[in-house]
Write a protein that holds these residues in place. Structure first.
Motif, PDB file in Angstrom:
ATOM      1  N   ILE A 223      50.334   5.373  57.509  1.00 26.47           N
ATOM      2  CA  ILE A 223      48.875   5.325  57.454  1.00 26.47           C
ATOM      3  C   ILE A 223      48.284   6.401  58.350  1.00 26.47           C
ATOM      4  CG2 ILE A 223      46.850   3.918  58.010  1.00 26.47           C
ATOM      5  CD1 ILE A 223      48.552   1.448  57.271  1.00 26.47           C
ATOM      6  N   GLY A 224      48.864   6.578  59.540  1.00 23.18           N
ATOM      7  CA  GLY A 224      48.371   7.595  60.452  1.00 23.18           C
ATOM      8  C   GLY A 224      48.529   9.004  59.913  1.00 23.18           C
ATOM      9  N   LEU A 225      49.511   9.201  59.011  1.00 17.44           N
ATOM     10  CA  LEU A 225      49.737  10.509  58.421  1.00 17.44           C
ATOM     11  C   LEU A 225      48.769  10.828  57.286  1.00 17.44           C
ATOM     12  CD1 LEU A 225      53.656  10.492  58.324  1.00 17.44           C
ATOM     13  CD2 LEU A 225      52.212  11.933  59.783  1.00 17.44           C
ATOM     14  N   LEU A 226      47.979   9.844  56.872  1.00 13.74           N
ATOM     15  CA  LEU A 226      46.985  10.086  55.823  1.00 13.74           C
ATOM     16  C   LEU A 226      45.928  11.075  56.320  1.00 13.74           C
ATOM     17  CD1 LEU A 226      46.354   6.436  54.559  1.00 13.74           C
ATOM     18  CD2 LEU A 226      47.536   8.256  53.296  1.00 13.74           C
ATOM     19  N   PRO A 227      45.272  11.786  55.413  1.00 11.13           N
ATOM     20  CA  PRO A 227      44.159  12.639  55.836  1.00 11.13           C
ATOM     21  C   PRO A 227      43.084  11.793  56.516  1.00 11.13           C
ATOM     22  CG  PRO A 227      44.758  13.065  53.543  1.00 11.13           C
ATOM     23  CD  PRO A 227      45.503  11.838  53.952  1.00 11.13           C
ATOM     24  N   PRO A 228      42.361  12.326  57.478  1.00  9.72           N
ATOM     25  CA  PRO A 228      41.312  11.547  58.157  1.00  9.72           C
ATOM     26  C   PRO A 228      40.327  10.902  57.194  1.00  9.72           C
ATOM     27  CG  PRO A 228      41.721  13.573  59.347  1.00  9.72           C
ATOM     28  CD  PRO A 228      42.521  13.664  58.076  1.00  9.72           C
ATOM     29  N   TRP A 229      39.954  11.610  56.130  1.00 14.26           N
ATOM     30  CA  TRP A 229      38.983  11.030  55.184  1.00 14.26           C
ATOM     31  C   TRP A 229      39.567   9.818  54.466  1.00 14.26           C
ATOM     32  CZ3 TRP A 229      41.074  11.027  50.381  1.00 14.26           C
ATOM     33  CH2 TRP A 229      41.974  12.048  50.027  1.00 14.26           C
ATOM     34  N   ALA A 230      40.891   9.808  54.228  1.00  9.60           N
ATOM     35  CA  ALA A 230      41.524   8.660  53.577  1.00  9.60           C
ATOM     36  C   ALA A 230      41.581   7.469  54.534  1.00  9.60           C
ATOM     37  CB  ALA A 230      42.925   9.039  53.105  1.00  9.60           C
ATOM     38  N   ARG A 231      41.866   7.718  55.795  1.00  9.50           N
ATOM     39  CA  ARG A 231      41.882   6.627  56.774  1.00  9.50           C
ATOM     40  C   ARG A 231      40.495   6.007  56.912  1.00  9.50           C
ATOM     41  NH1 ARG A 231      44.748  10.414  60.021  1.00  9.50           N
ATOM     42  NH2 ARG A 231      43.087  10.397  61.587  1.00  9.50           N
ATOM     43  N   ARG A 232      39.466   6.828  56.835  1.00 12.61           N
ATOM     44  CA  ARG A 232      38.104   6.283  56.943  1.00 12.61           C
ATOM     45  C   ARG A 232      37.769   5.394  55.757  1.00 12.61           C
ATOM     46  NH1 ARG A 232      37.013  11.448  59.480  1.00 12.61           N
ATOM     47  NH2 ARG A 232      36.557  12.389  57.450  1.00 12.61           N
ATOM     48  N   ILE A 233      38.260   5.726  54.556  1.00 16.63           N
ATOM     49  CA  ILE A 233      38.028   4.861  53.391  1.00 16.63           C
ATOM     50  C   ILE A 233      38.676   3.498  53.623  1.00 16.63           C
ATOM     51  CG2 ILE A 233      38.467   4.544  50.925  1.00 16.63           C
ATOM     52  CD1 ILE A 233      38.346   7.556  50.580  1.00 16.63           C
ATOM     53  N   TYR A 234      39.816   3.498  54.280  1.00 14.40           N
ATOM     54  CA  TYR A 234      40.487   2.236  54.591  1.00 14.40           C
ATOM     55  C   TYR A 234      39.816   1.479  55.739  1.00 14.40           C
ATOM     56  CZ  TYR A 234      44.641   2.513  51.599  1.00 14.40           C
ATOM     57  OH  TYR A 234      45.499   2.504  50.534  1.00 14.40           O
ATOM     58  N   GLY A 235      38.816   2.098  56.334  1.00 19.89           N
ATOM     59  CA  GLY A 235      38.122   1.448  57.433  1.00 19.89           C
ATOM     60  C   GLY A 235      38.676   1.817  58.782  1.00 19.89           C
ATOM     61  N   LEU A 237      40.029   5.055  61.595  1.00 16.35           N
ATOM     62  CA  LEU A 237      39.387   6.151  62.317  1.00 16.35           C
ATOM     63  C   LEU A 237      40.011   7.478  61.914  1.00 16.35           C
ATOM     64  CD1 LEU A 237      39.242   4.520  65.865  1.00 16.35           C
ATOM     65  CD2 LEU A 237      37.387   4.677  64.187  1.00 16.35           C
ATOM     66  N   GLY A 238      39.177   8.490  61.879  1.00 14.63           N
ATOM     67  CA  GLY A 238      39.666   9.819  61.553  1.00 14.63           C
ATOM     68  C   GLY A 238      39.855  10.684  62.766  1.00 14.63           C
ATOM     69  N   TRP A 239      40.092  10.065  63.912  1.00 15.34           N
ATOM     70  CA  TRP A 239      40.203  10.812  65.157  1.00 15.34           C
ATOM     71  C   TRP A 239      41.436  11.711  65.163  1.00 15.34           C
ATOM     72  CZ3 TRP A 239      39.227   6.206  69.013  1.00 15.34           C
ATOM     73  CH2 TRP A 239      37.867   5.875  68.968  1.00 15.34           C
ATOM     74  N   PRO A 240      41.336  12.905  65.770  1.00 21.79           N
ATOM     75  CA  PRO A 240      42.510  13.782  65.914  1.00 21.79           C
ATOM     76  C   PRO A 240      43.643  13.121  66.686  1.00 21.79           C
ATOM     77  CG  PRO A 240      40.493  15.005  66.344  1.00 21.79           C
ATOM     78  CD  PRO A 240      40.100  13.550  66.241  1.00 21.79           C
ATOM     79  N   SER A 241      43.303  12.232  67.618  1.00 15.61           N
ATOM     80  CA  SER A 241      44.350  11.562  68.392  1.00 15.61           C
ATOM     81  C   SER A 241      45.262  10.730  67.491  1.00 15.61           C
ATOM     82  CB  SER A 241      43.726  10.668  69.467  1.00 15.61           C
ATOM     83  OG  SER A 241      42.861   9.709  68.885  1.00 15.61           O
ATOM     84  N   THR A 242      44.695  10.184  66.406  1.00 24.69           N
ATOM     85  CA  THR A 242      45.514   9.422  65.460  1.00 24.69           C
ATOM     86  C   THR A 242      46.509  10.338  64.768  1.00 24.69           C
ATOM     87  OG1 THR A 242      43.672   7.902  65.075  1.00 24.69           O
ATOM     88  CG2 THR A 242      45.455   7.881  63.466  1.00 24.69           C
ATOM     89  N   ASP A 243      46.060  11.541  64.398  1.00 21.81           N
ATOM     90  CA  ASP A 243      46.954  12.510  63.770  1.00 21.81           C
ATOM     91  C   ASP A 243      48.093  12.887  64.711  1.00 21.81           C
ATOM     92  OD1 ASP A 243      45.505  13.233  61.142  1.00 21.81           O
ATOM     93  OD2 ASP A 243      43.923  13.461  62.628  1.00 21.81           O
TER      94      ASP A 243
END
Length: 291
Positions: A223-235, A237-243
């Motif tokens: 899940i963390g490897l998803l693009p930030p915009w995809a993580r936001r759709i899942y509810g 965070l799109g933070w760079p720290s997650t990447d």
């Protein structure tokens, strides 16, 4: 005699990339991403047996991918022909509009193809596999062969990293988290323990077996490897720290997989393909004169 190296061959970027055991993580990422397309996930929910036989479906999908990668040309074409016939016989209902649609619509096939190859590539790179920009584009271009076999016109499929980025930008307004998508994502995150444990590949058994938190760690990494915009759709965070955290975890998983014995790090089909090529390149044995 020249060996049939299949669709790609030992000098391809595809073979270089898929020798990495961490690619299973890319496959999981692609499933989370695919679940964000309302029609695609409806087609899966209404036609797939993933809820009743998830591990069987996973093994069949894995077998198909490996056959296209390492099988002979004839084996790859036969596997793709079976898949096209299956897709042609199936349809689903759009839960938002009630419209009935075929699951082999080009738009749906293209979505599944792009998310799959992009997930394999991006996961491998973020796990530490080194590829040049030319190799990155080369992988997308090579995979046009698999897109064509599934029924797509290669001219309509993104074939470079830039084209993939443009494709995602164009399709994002169509994406949303539906009931089917949420249920699929939950299922991927907390799957049932398979009853036939011994029938699973070791790499999967290691990730799913006790302790159960080991698999949860893998799912959260995907899940963390998803693009930030995809993580936001899942509810999320799109933070760079997650990447950064996901990339760090992916590198750890890759290192763990690399420590396994060779027979668990390389698919049997790939070893068979290499042996087939080795035999074809070997010098002919001298004939023994008859007496």
């Amino acid at each position: 005699m020249t060996a049939d190296t299949g669709l790609y061959g030992p000098n391809s970027v595809s073979w270089k990339l898929h020798r990495e055991p961490v690619m299973f993580l890319g496959g999981l990422r692609s499933l989370y991403l695919q679940a964000l397309h309302p029609r695609a996930v409806a087609a899966i929910a209404q036609n797939s047996g993933y809820r009743t036989d998830p591990w069987g479906r996973l093994n069949r999908t894995s077998d198909y991918i490996v056959t296209l990668l390492y099988g002979t040309t004839a084996e790859a074409e036969q596997a793709a022909s079976r898949l096209r016939r299956l897709h042609a016989s199936l349809s689903a209902t759009d839960p938002r509009t009630g419209e009935r649609f075929r699951i082999d619509e080009p738009d749906l096939l293209r979505w599944v193809h792009v998310t799959e190859v992009d997930s394999f590539l991006s996961t491998a790179v973020r796990a530490g596999v080194r590829l040049t920009p030319a190799e990155v584009d080369g992988y997308f271009t090579e995979q046009l062969r698999s897109a064509e076999l599934v029924g797509l016109d290669p001219a309509t499929v993104p074939s470079t990293a830039a084209e993939v980025a443009e494709y995602y930008e164009a399709i994002r307004p169509e994406l949303a988290l539906t009931k089917d998508g949420a249920e699929t994502a939950l299922f991927l995150t907390v799957p049932p323990v398979p009853s036939n444990w011994g029938g699973l590949p070791l790499r999967l058994s290691l990730s799913l077996g006790p302790p159960r938190w080991a698999y949860l760690g893998i799912a959260s990494t995907a899940i963390g490897l998803l693009p930030p915009w995809a993580r936001r759709i899942y509810g999320g965070l799109g933070w760079p720290s997650t990447d950064l955290a996901a990339a760090f975890s992916a590198r750890g998983i890759r290192a763990l997989m690399a420590a396994l014995p060779q027979q668990y790090r390389t698919s049997a089909q790939r070893l068979e393909a290499l042996e087939r090529i080795r035999r074809s390149d070997a010098p002919p044995r001298p004939t023994v004169p008859s007496r």
